[in-house]
Motif scaffolding. Structure first.
Motif, mmCIF file in Angstrom:
data_model
loop_
_atom_site.group_PDB
_atom_site.id
_atom_site.type_symbol
_atom_site.label_atom_id
_atom_site.label_comp_id
_atom_site.label_asym_id
_atom_site.label_seq_id
_atom_site.Cartn_x
_atom_site.Cartn_y
_atom_site.Cartn_z
ATOM 1 N N PRO A 105 0.793 -1.234 0.000
ATOM 2 C CA PRO A 105 0.000 0.000 0.000
ATOM 3 C C PRO A 105 0.826 1.285 0.000
ATOM 4 O O PRO A 105 0.336 2.313 -0.457
ATOM 5 C CB PRO A 105 -0.823 -0.106 1.289
ATOM 6 N N ASP A 106 2.044 1.247 0.483
ATOM 7 C CA ASP A 106 2.861 2.461 0.564
ATOM 8 C C ASP A 106 3.941 2.512 -0.511
ATOM 9 O O ASP A 106 4.924 3.240 -0.372
ATOM 10 C CB ASP A 106 3.507 2.551 1.949
ATOM 11 N N HIS A 107 3.776 1.732 -1.584
ATOM 12 C CA HIS A 107 4.804 1.690 -2.630
ATOM 13 C C HIS A 107 4.958 3.046 -3.304
ATOM 14 O O HIS A 107 4.042 3.857 -3.324
ATOM 15 C CB HIS A 107 4.475 0.601 -3.658
ATOM 16 N N LYS A 108 6.144 3.260 -3.831
ATOM 17 C CA LYS A 108 6.434 4.475 -4.590
ATOM 18 C C LYS A 108 7.043 4.069 -5.926
ATOM 19 O O LYS A 108 7.806 3.114 -6.003
ATOM 20 C CB LYS A 108 7.410 5.358 -3.824
ATOM 21 N N THR A 109 6.702 4.807 -6.958
ATOM 22 C CA THR A 109 7.268 4.555 -8.277
ATOM 23 C C THR A 109 8.123 5.744 -8.680
ATOM 24 O O THR A 109 8.050 6.806 -8.087
ATOM 25 C CB THR A 109 6.163 4.332 -9.327
ATOM 26 N N GLY A 110 8.917 5.551 -9.682
ATOM 27 C CA GLY A 110 9.811 6.592 -10.168
ATOM 28 C C GLY A 110 11.233 6.065 -10.170
ATOM 29 O O GLY A 110 11.582 5.200 -9.364
ATOM 30 N N VAL A 111 12.045 6.588 -11.066
ATOM 31 C CA VAL A 111 13.411 6.085 -11.210
ATOM 32 C C VAL A 111 14.178 6.213 -9.902
ATOM 33 O O VAL A 111 14.923 5.325 -9.502
ATOM 34 C CB VAL A 111 14.135 6.817 -12.356
ATOM 35 N N ARG A 112 14.004 7.305 -9.180
ATOM 36 C CA ARG A 112 14.771 7.525 -7.956
ATOM 37 C C ARG A 112 14.034 7.097 -6.677
ATOM 38 O O ARG A 112 14.641 7.018 -5.622
ATOM 39 C CB ARG A 112 15.156 8.990 -7.823
ATOM 40 N N ALA A 113 12.752 6.854 -6.782
ATOM 41 C CA ALA A 113 11.968 6.603 -5.572
ATOM 42 C C ALA A 113 11.321 5.235 -5.518
ATOM 43 O O ALA A 113 10.485 4.988 -4.675
ATOM 44 C CB ALA A 113 10.876 7.672 -5.450
ATOM 45 N N ARG A 114 11.682 4.334 -6.398
ATOM 46 C CA ARG A 114 10.972 3.056 -6.497
ATOM 47 C C ARG A 114 11.254 2.173 -5.295
ATOM 48 O O ARG A 114 12.322 1.613 -5.148
ATOM 49 C CB ARG A 114 11.319 2.361 -7.791
ATOM 50 N N THR A 115 10.270 2.068 -4.444
ATOM 51 C CA THR A 115 10.387 1.271 -3.233
ATOM 52 C C THR A 115 9.036 0.637 -2.915
ATOM 53 O O THR A 115 7.996 1.243 -3.191
ATOM 54 C CB THR A 115 10.860 2.131 -2.045
ATOM 55 N N PRO A 116 9.044 -0.564 -2.354
ATOM 56 C CA PRO A 116 7.760 -1.162 -1.974
ATOM 57 C C PRO A 116 7.168 -0.533 -0.717
ATOM 58 O O PRO A 116 6.032 -0.807 -0.369
ATOM 59 C CB PRO A 116 8.109 -2.632 -1.747
ATOM 60 N N GLY A 117 7.926 0.288 -0.020
ATOM 61 C CA GLY A 117 7.450 0.881 1.225
ATOM 62 C C GLY A 117 7.734 -0.029 2.399
ATOM 63 O O GLY A 117 8.457 -1.016 2.283
ATOM 64 N N ASP A 118 7.161 0.300 3.540
ATOM 65 C CA ASP A 118 7.442 -0.480 4.747
ATOM 66 C C ASP A 118 6.252 -1.307 5.209
ATOM 67 O O ASP A 118 6.235 -1.800 6.330
ATOM 68 C CB ASP A 118 7.919 0.441 5.869
ATOM 69 N N ARG A 119 5.236 -1.458 4.336
ATOM 70 C CA ARG A 119 4.047 -2.231 4.716
ATOM 71 C C ARG A 119 3.739 -3.262 3.637
ATOM 72 O O ARG A 119 3.639 -2.946 2.467
ATOM 73 C CB ARG A 119 2.861 -1.297 4.912
ATOM 74 N N LEU A 120 3.579 -4.502 4.066
ATOM 75 C CA LEU A 120 3.180 -5.612 3.208
ATOM 76 C C LEU A 120 1.784 -6.029 3.654
ATOM 77 O O LEU A 120 1.572 -6.331 4.831
ATOM 78 C CB LEU A 120 4.165 -6.774 3.359
ATOM 79 N N ARG A 121 0.837 -6.012 2.728
ATOM 80 C CA ARG A 121 -0.538 -6.401 3.047
ATOM 81 C C ARG A 121 -0.826 -7.738 2.394
ATOM 82 O O ARG A 121 -0.602 -7.924 1.208
ATOM 83 C CB ARG A 121 -1.515 -5.331 2.554
ATOM 84 N N LEU A 122 -1.320 -8.668 3.203
ATOM 85 C CA LEU A 122 -1.716 -9.995 2.721
ATOM 86 C C LEU A 122 -3.233 -10.021 2.591
ATOM 87 O O LEU A 122 -3.943 -9.558 3.482
ATOM 88 C CB LEU A 122 -1.257 -11.074 3.692
ATOM 89 N N HIS A 123 -3.735 -10.583 1.499
ATOM 90 C CA HIS A 123 -5.164 -10.640 1.208
ATOM 91 C C HIS A 123 -5.586 -12.088 1.034
ATOM 92 O O HIS A 123 -4.871 -12.879 0.424
ATOM 93 C CB HIS A 123 -5.471 -9.901 -0.102
ATOM 94 N N GLY A 124 -6.757 -12.424 1.556
ATOM 95 C CA GLY A 124 -7.273 -13.772 1.371
ATOM 96 C C GLY A 124 -8.511 -13.999 2.213
ATOM 97 O O GLY A 124 -9.071 -13.087 2.811
ATOM 98 N N LYS A 125 -8.922 -15.235 2.262
ATOM 99 C CA LYS A 125 -10.018 -15.632 3.149
ATOM 100 C C LYS A 125 -9.482 -15.697 4.582
ATOM 101 O O LYS A 125 -8.292 -15.953 4.798
ATOM 102 C CB LYS A 125 -10.564 -17.013 2.755
ATOM 103 N N HIS A 126 -10.353 -15.493 5.547
ATOM 104 C CA HIS A 126 -9.943 -15.491 6.961
ATOM 105 C C HIS A 126 -9.217 -16.782 7.317
ATOM 106 O O HIS A 126 -8.165 -16.764 7.954
ATOM 107 C CB HIS A 126 -11.171 -15.283 7.856
ATOM 108 N N GLN A 127 -9.756 -17.916 6.892
ATOM 109 C CA GLN A 127 -9.169 -19.215 7.224
ATOM 110 C C GLN A 127 -7.758 -19.360 6.629
ATOM 111 O O GLN A 127 -6.848 -19.842 7.285
ATOM 112 C CB GLN A 127 -10.068 -20.339 6.727
#
Length: 189
Positions: free
Chosen positions: A45-67
C-alpha cells in the motif's frame, strides 16, 4: 478476498527498510511455497514509483479468506523477524473498495550475465555485446522492487512489482507463491 492483514516494518538503525522488506517477502514466499498456497495475494500500500523513488514501502498487506490467512499466520515463517515486524490483526476488507491486479514484471536489463551469454551465443567479443545491449535497452524502470534469492538457483534477483490500474469489480483467479497474479485482483484501499 474478504480479509487482510498488514505487516509493517519497524524502523531499524542497522538495516535499511528495503533489505528488511526483502527478508520479510522472502520468508513469505517460502511459507506460501511450503503450504502450496494459491489463494493469498499481496500488495504494497505504501509503494512508490519513479526512477529515484521506487520502493515497496514499509508495509506488506496480505489478502485472502480469513481461514487461509489464519493458517498462514500460525506457521513459524516470521520467527526471527517478529521484533522487526509489527503484525496487525486479520480484519475484514472495507465495503466499496476498488480492486487491482498486482503482478510481477520482468525487464531486459542487460546485466553482465546476459551480455556474456549473448557474446557466447553470437561468437562476438564482450565489448560488442555490451554495445548491442546498450542500444536496445528499455526505458528506465520505475516500478518498485524487492531483492530476493532464488530458491532454485540461489542467485539474487530483483522482483519488480506492478500495481495495475484500480478497477471497480474484482477478478477471480489464483496467485503464485509470491502472492502475485497476472489476472486476479486484490482489494485496494
Amino acid at each position: 478476498m474478504d480479509h487482510y492483514i498488514d505487516l509493517r516494518l519497524r524502523p531499524d538503525p542497522d538495516f535499511p527498510p528495503s533489505m528488511l522488506m526483502g527478508a520479510l517477502y522472502g520468508r513469505l514466499h517460502r511459507a506460501l511455497f511450503d503450504q502450496d498456497a494459491n489463494d493469498i495475494g499481496v500488495s504494497f500500500p505504501d509503494h512508490k514509483t519513479g526512477v529515484r523513488a521506487r520502493t515497496p514501502g514499509d508495509r506488506l498487506r496480505l489478502h485472502g479468506k480469513h481461514q487461509s490467512l489464519t493458517q498462514l499466520m500460525v506457521q513459524p515463517w516470521l520467527n526471527g523477524m517478529r521484533e522487526l515486524v509489527e503484525t496487525g490483526d486479520i480484519l475484514p476488507v472495507p465495503d466499496g473498495v476498488l480492486h487491482r491486479v498486482v503482478r510481477r514484471r520482468q525487464f531486459k536489463t542487460g546485466n553482465d550475465s546476459q551480455v556474456k551469454r549473448y557474446a557466447r551465443r553470437h561468437a562476438i567479443d564482450l565489448e560488442e555485446a555490451r554495445a548491442r545491449f546498450a542500444s536496445s535497452s528499455e526505458p528506465r524502470i520505475t516500478l518498485p522492487f524487492v531483492s530476493l534469492n532464488s530458491r532454485s538457483s540461489q542467485q539474487r534477483f530483483a522482483l519488480f512489482i506492478e500495481h495495475g490500474e484500480p478497477q471497480p469489480t474484482p477478478a477471480d483467479g489464483s496467485f503464485n507463491q509470491y502472492g502475485l497474479s497476472q489476472g486476479a485482483t486484490i482489494p485496494w484501499f
